[in-house]
Design a protein around this motif. Structure first.
Motif, PDB file in Angstrom:
ATOM      1  N   LEU A  21      -9.896   6.971  22.665  1.00 32.03           N
ATOM      2  CA  LEU A  21      -9.796   6.638  21.248  1.00 32.03           C
ATOM      3  C   LEU A  21     -10.572   5.371  20.923  1.00 32.03           C
ATOM      4  N   LEU A  22     -10.528   4.405  21.845  1.00 31.16           N
ATOM      5  CA  LEU A  22     -11.294   3.180  21.660  1.00 31.16           C
ATOM      6  C   LEU A  22     -12.788   3.476  21.668  1.00 31.16           C
ATOM      7  N   GLU A  23     -13.229   4.260  22.645  1.00 33.24           N
ATOM      8  CA  GLU A  23     -14.656   4.530  22.778  1.00 33.24           C
ATOM      9  C   GLU A  23     -15.177   5.381  21.627  1.00 33.24           C
ATOM     10  N   ASP A  24     -14.336   6.261  21.080  1.00 36.13           N
ATOM     11  CA  ASP A  24     -14.769   7.132  19.993  1.00 36.13           C
ATOM     12  C   ASP A  24     -14.647   6.477  18.622  1.00 36.13           C
ATOM     13  N   GLY A  25     -14.121   5.267  18.570  1.00 41.14           N
ATOM     14  CA  GLY A  25     -14.049   4.548  17.307  1.00 41.14           C
ATOM     15  C   GLY A  25     -12.843   4.867  16.454  1.00 41.14           C
ATOM     16  N   HIS A  26     -11.862   5.593  17.003  1.00 53.76           N
ATOM     17  CA  HIS A  26     -10.651   5.882  16.237  1.00 53.76           C
ATOM     18  C   HIS A  26      -9.706   4.679  16.215  1.00 53.76           C
ATOM     19  N   LEU A  27      -9.841   3.815  17.203  1.00 54.65           N
ATOM     20  CA  LEU A  27      -9.101   2.558  17.252  1.00 54.65           C
ATOM     21  C   LEU A  27     -10.115   1.427  17.319  1.00 54.65           C
ATOM     22  N   CYS A  28      -9.666   0.245  16.935  1.00 54.60           N
ATOM     23  CA  CYS A  28     -10.596  -0.877  16.902  1.00 54.60           C
ATOM     24  C   CYS A  28     -10.878  -1.385  18.320  1.00 54.60           C
ATOM     25  N   MET A  53       3.498  -2.434  22.431  1.00 56.48           N
ATOM     26  CA  MET A  53       3.192  -3.755  21.888  1.00 56.48           C
ATOM     27  C   MET A  53       1.706  -3.886  21.563  1.00 56.48           C
ATOM     28  N   VAL A  54       0.863  -3.499  22.509  1.00 56.88           N
ATOM     29  CA  VAL A  54      -0.575  -3.627  22.286  1.00 56.88           C
ATOM     30  C   VAL A  54      -1.033  -2.703  21.161  1.00 56.88           C
ATOM     31  N   GLY A  55      -0.418  -1.537  21.085  1.00 52.66           N
ATOM     32  CA  GLY A  55      -0.821  -0.572  20.062  1.00 52.66           C
ATOM     33  C   GLY A  55      -0.666  -1.055  18.637  1.00 52.66           C
ATOM     34  N   ARG A  56       0.178  -2.083  18.425  1.00 46.81           N
ATOM     35  CA  ARG A  56       0.359  -2.593  17.058  1.00 46.81           C
ATOM     36  C   ARG A  56      -0.928  -3.181  16.490  1.00 46.81           C
ATOM     37  N   GLY A  57      -1.854  -3.584  17.368  1.00 50.46           N
ATOM     38  CA  GLY A  57      -3.058  -4.234  16.870  1.00 50.46           C
ATOM     39  C   GLY A  57      -4.300  -3.369  16.911  1.00 50.46           C
ATOM     40  N   LEU A  58      -4.179  -2.088  17.274  1.00 49.62           N
ATOM     41  CA  LEU A  58      -5.365  -1.270  17.499  1.00 49.62           C
ATOM     42  C   LEU A  58      -5.790  -0.438  16.296  1.00 49.62           C
ATOM     43  N   ARG A  59      -5.036  -0.488  15.211  1.00 49.13           N
ATOM     44  CA  ARG A  59      -5.402   0.329  14.056  1.00 49.13           C
ATOM     45  C   ARG A  59      -6.585  -0.284  13.309  1.00 49.13           C
ATOM     46  N   ASP A 106     -12.153  -6.353  15.595  1.00 50.60           N
ATOM     47  CA  ASP A 106     -11.481  -6.097  16.866  1.00 50.60           C
ATOM     48  C   ASP A 106     -10.097  -6.720  16.825  1.00 50.60           C
ATOM     49  N   CYS A 107      -9.352  -6.501  17.893  1.00 54.76           N
ATOM     50  CA  CYS A 107      -8.045  -7.140  18.041  1.00 54.76           C
ATOM     51  C   CYS A 107      -8.090  -7.984  19.310  1.00 54.76           C
ATOM     52  N   HIS A 108      -7.651  -9.232  19.193  1.00 46.63           N
ATOM     53  CA  HIS A 108      -7.633 -10.138  20.344  1.00 46.63           C
ATOM     54  C   HIS A 108      -6.244 -10.090  20.962  1.00 46.63           C
ATOM     55  N   LEU A 109      -6.169  -9.622  22.183  1.00 46.52           N
ATOM     56  CA  LEU A 109      -4.908  -9.542  22.920  1.00 46.52           C
ATOM     57  C   LEU A 109      -4.813 -10.741  23.854  1.00 46.52           C
ATOM     58  N   ILE A 110      -3.776 -11.536  23.692  1.00 45.44           N
ATOM     59  CA  ILE A 110      -3.543 -12.700  24.545  1.00 45.44           C
ATOM     60  C   ILE A 110      -2.268 -12.436  25.346  1.00 45.44           C
ATOM     61  N   ASP A 111      -2.412 -12.380  26.656  1.00 48.07           N
ATOM     62  CA  ASP A 111      -1.341 -11.916  27.531  1.00 48.07           C
ATOM     63  C   ASP A 111      -0.920 -13.040  28.473  1.00 48.07           C
ATOM     64  N   ILE A 135     -11.138  -4.059  21.362  1.00 46.70           N
ATOM     65  CA  ILE A 135     -10.125  -5.026  21.776  1.00 46.70           C
ATOM     66  C   ILE A 135     -10.727  -6.041  22.727  1.00 46.70           C
ATOM     67  N   LYS A 136     -10.348  -7.282  22.529  1.00 42.60           N
ATOM     68  CA  LYS A 136     -10.766  -8.392  23.382  1.00 42.60           C
ATOM     69  C   LYS A 136      -9.498  -8.966  23.997  1.00 42.60           C
ATOM     70  N   SER A 137      -9.518  -9.185  25.296  1.00 42.87           N
ATOM     71  CA  SER A 137      -8.285  -9.580  25.963  1.00 42.87           C
ATOM     72  C   SER A 137      -8.456 -10.882  26.730  1.00 42.87           C
ATOM     73  N   THR A 138      -7.476 -11.751  26.618  1.00 42.12           N
ATOM     74  CA  THR A 138      -7.457 -13.023  27.335  1.00 42.12           C
ATOM     75  C   THR A 138      -6.166 -13.118  28.139  1.00 42.12           C
ATOM     76  N   LEU A 139      -6.301 -13.415  29.416  1.00 41.58           N
ATOM     77  CA  LEU A 139      -5.136 -13.635  30.263  1.00 41.58           C
ATOM     78  C   LEU A 139      -4.833 -15.128  30.316  1.00 41.58           C
ATOM     79  N   VAL A 140      -3.586 -15.482  30.080  1.00 40.55           N
ATOM     80  CA  VAL A 140      -3.143 -16.871  30.169  1.00 40.55           C
ATOM     81  C   VAL A 140      -2.285 -16.987  31.425  1.00 40.55           C
ATOM     82  N   LYS A 141      -2.829 -17.646  32.429  1.00 39.82           N
ATOM     83  CA  LYS A 141      -2.111 -17.761  33.698  1.00 39.82           C
ATOM     84  C   LYS A 141      -1.229 -18.999  33.682  1.00 39.82           C
ATOM     85  N   ALA A 142       0.066 -18.804  33.844  1.00 37.11           N
ATOM     86  CA  ALA A 142       1.027 -19.903  33.818  1.00 37.11           C
ATOM     87  C   ALA A 142       1.953 -19.796  35.029  1.00 37.11           C
ATOM     88  N   ALA A 143       2.460 -20.924  35.453  1.00 37.95           N
ATOM     89  CA  ALA A 143       3.346 -20.965  36.620  1.00 37.95           C
ATOM     90  C   ALA A 143       4.750 -20.522  36.218  1.00 37.95           C
TER      91      ALA A 143
END
Length: 664
Positions: free
Chosen positions: A219-226, A366-372, A381-386, A228-236
């Protein structure tokens, strides 16, 4: 994943059900043997027990009558949902799509449907009341639609669905609802983006067949969803110490002890200020109600208009807050267990996951909330911060890139001592991060030369293939040479060629002269029609050539990549970037140096071995040159556009109309 069993409305297919879920048969090829493709409302109630059609003048020739086109009346449809929000959304969608010629009613709490509308939307919580259910006569319906169909295996759903289709299997502990219909066989269709249940209850008790399925990646590749850019936040976080619940995910109270702290909340606020402050609508998922309150206060203390809703919020306040958020009246909405299903706020362009999870289903929700898609707001796009654990093994904690191969920036977080004694002034972002030093560097594409293909690389391999521009990818073989994927010549039948160049021993290089290449002749090891197969071919060759132990060190997740970069490697990076005084890691004032990488100003001392290695590989194999050429081309285009605009402005100023005669 999506389970999309059949289209809502179709003139080309007749629906039949041999057990409980529909199969699809074409009228031209014959309908299902278990249920004829005939509208039950094509006849009056008195005629339904007799398929012979008669008239006042007596018996009509059945063969001639069978050849007559049957006037098909509209049957009823029931849409079963799990919440008030979903009921409202379904009502708005049905009214918008069907138009004025259809009646749409809602059966939910104080809203009472007539039981005779073309489309009725009902919450299962209301419909399990036998008094509310009785007015819905099964044989009047042609179709039952279950939204969020992964819930259909629950006892409350099973009883309702059995009421409309007695092929739905009930456990022995459940009594069916009383019904006036004999052996109802109304087709049931389910839609869901959640393809399994945490309790492992089988959906086969309701559905027989998955008619249509598509992966989010497609769906992402076909353009049906926006995008997505993802950032991992590494915390102890030390999530190894978190207790587990019966559902296989972290126990909420135990998880909150690790996540709902001043340090982590400040980290989340600071990350938002650094990475997402320019986003229109950011949705944040928290662990529990206390976490919602504390994180909301942390955002407000930083001067950010953040609001929150939870299961404890009143319905009217929740509705208005959601509407205001969708209109863009405030930038941050914080929630707990509200927006995991069915939320329709396409304007969301940033998701912050402040609650780690082991549940694939929960993560997808959770992630799907930002893909429309949201063209009206210009959403690109949607920026996912995890938020992920950099210390413990996290017992299989799921993070977004493991699901769909999403591109992500590796965001290293390191604790440092509090520097309050320096008394330096700073902006709110740096205040929120005063206990952390954070760097943002993409491991797979440090020069941003192949952004479109990074998802393909990340979902295909764990290894640190580096994009070098012009379709080229390099895998450094730990001092044993390198593997290269290059576009094949035009005359080649394959799209990509995979080659390996082994390293020549240093003593041989010295004996051959200074200009001798440190690598042997390239050896072609394979060809491929697409990048995914090319990478797989390269990985297999690397494992066979290097051996298993050395091959594991090629992974972008190898432990050595997380260690601080050596001083020698950092000085080489500074030299290749053309920095002044590359032989020192400190500036004239004795402070640690910073360097621009991937458009971000980062501290040199904070770079890891993996980040520096990826940058050096890219620089050595053409990415630096390619990036510079792209930047120069962009600058020339911008200068040309600015010159054109200036010329048009001067021409317009020169051709201003003359004052009217007689004007003062």
């Amino acid at each position: 994943m999506f389970m999309h069993l059949i289209p809502l409305v179709s003139d080309d297919f007749a629906i039949s059900s041999s057990m409980s879920s529909p199969s699809i048969s074409s009228p031209s090829s014959g309908s299902s043997s278990s249920s004829p493709a005939i509208d039950p409302h094509s006849f009056s109630p008195d005629d339904r027990s007799n398929n012979d059609v008669t008239s006042k003048r007596g018996q009509i020739d059945k063969e001639k009558e069978a050849q007559r086109p049957m006037k098909r009346q509209r049957g009823q449809t029931l849409i079963l949902v799990g919440s008030v929000e979903l009921a409202n959304q379904a009502q708005r969608a049905a009214e918008r799509l069907l138009g004025e010629g259809w009646t749409v009613e809602v059966e939910q709490s104080k809203r009472h449907a007539s039981g005779k509308a073309d489309v009725t939307i009902a919450t299962y919580q209301t419909l399990i009341n036998p008094d509310r259910l009785a007015k819905f006569v099964p044989n009047r319906f042609e179709l039952i639609i279950v939204d969020e169909a992964h819930h259909a295996a629950a006892h409350s759903y099973l009883r309702l669905l059995h009421y409309f289709n007695n092929s739905v299997r009930l456990p022995s502990s459940l009594e069916p609802f009383p019904s006036t219909a004999e052996s109802p066989q109304i087709p049931i269709v389910g839609f869901t983006a959640t393809f399994s249940r945490a309790d492992q209850l089988a959906l086969s008790s309701v559905f027989e067949e998955i008619v249509y399925h598509i992966d989010i990646r497609d769906l992402l590749e076909d353009g049906h969803l926006c995008d997505i850019k993802s950032t991992l936040v590494k915390a102890a976080l030390n999530l190894d110490q978190v207790k587990m619940g019966n559902n296989g995910d972290y126990r909420t109270s135990s998880l909150a002890e690790k996540l709902d702290t001043d340090e982590v909340n400040e980290l989340i606020v600071g990350t938002y200020l650094h990475k997402a402050a320019n986003r229109r609508s950011t949705l944040i998922f928290c662990v529990d109600l206390a976490h919602v309150s504390n994180l909301t206060n942390a955002f407000r203390s930083a001067g950010i208009d953040a609001r929150s809703i939870s299961s404890a919020s009143k319905a009217d306040l929740r509705k208005e807050t959601i509407a205001a958020f969708g209109r863009g009246e405030f930038p941050v909405l914080i929630n707990c267990e509200i927006f995991t299903e069915g939320t329709d706020i396409p304007e969301i362009d940033c998701i912050i996951l402040a609650r780690p999870t082991k549940s694939r289903n929960l993560l997808v929700q959770m992630v799907g909330r930002g893909l429309r898609l949201s063209p009206k707001t210009g959403k690109e796009d949607c920026h996912l911060i995890d938020i992920v654990d950099s210390v413990g093994r996290a017992n299989g904690m799921l993070v977004s890139p493991t699901l769909w191969g999403l591109t992500h920036e590796d965001m290293d977080e390191r604790e440092r001592e509090h520097q309050a004694s320096q008394g330096s002034t700073s902006d709110p972002a740096s205040d929120a991060l005063e206990d952390y030093e954070i760097t943002y560097v993409d491991l797979d594409d440090p020069f941003n030369v192949a952004t479109d293909m990074r998802p393909v690389v990340e979902r295909t391999t764990r290894n640190a293939w580096v994009a070098c521009g012009k379709g080229r990818y390099i895998l450094e073989a730990m001092g044993n040479g390198y593997l290269s994927i290059d576009p094949s010549p035009a005359e080649s039948p394959a799209k990509f060629t995979i080659t390996y160049r082994h390293a020549i021993p240093p003593e041989l290089i010295q004996s051959r002269g200074r200009k001798t290449s440190p690598y042997g002749k390239p050896r072609v090891v394979g060809h491929a029609d697409d990048l995914e197969r090319a990478i797989q071919t390269g990985d297999k060759y690397a494992e066979r050539t290097l051996g298993r132990d050395l091959f594991l060190q090629l992974s972008r997740y190898a432990s050595w990549r997380r260690k601080p970069a050596s001083e020698k490697a950092l000085k080489l990076l500074l030299k290749l970037k053309g920095e002044e005084n590359p032989g020192t890691l400190f500036d004239d004032r004795g402070r640690g140096r910073t360097v621009e990488i991937s458009g971000q100003e980062v501290a040199v001392s904070g770079l890891t071995s993996g980040q520096v290695s990826s940058w050096l590989v890219g620089a050595k194999h053409g990415a630096k040159t390619f990036r510079s050429a792209q930047d120069r081309a962009t600058q020339r285009a911008q200068a040309k556009a600015e010159a054109k605009a200036e010329k048009e402005r001067l021409l317009k100023a020169r051709n201003l109309p003359l004052p009217q005669s007689g004007s003062r």
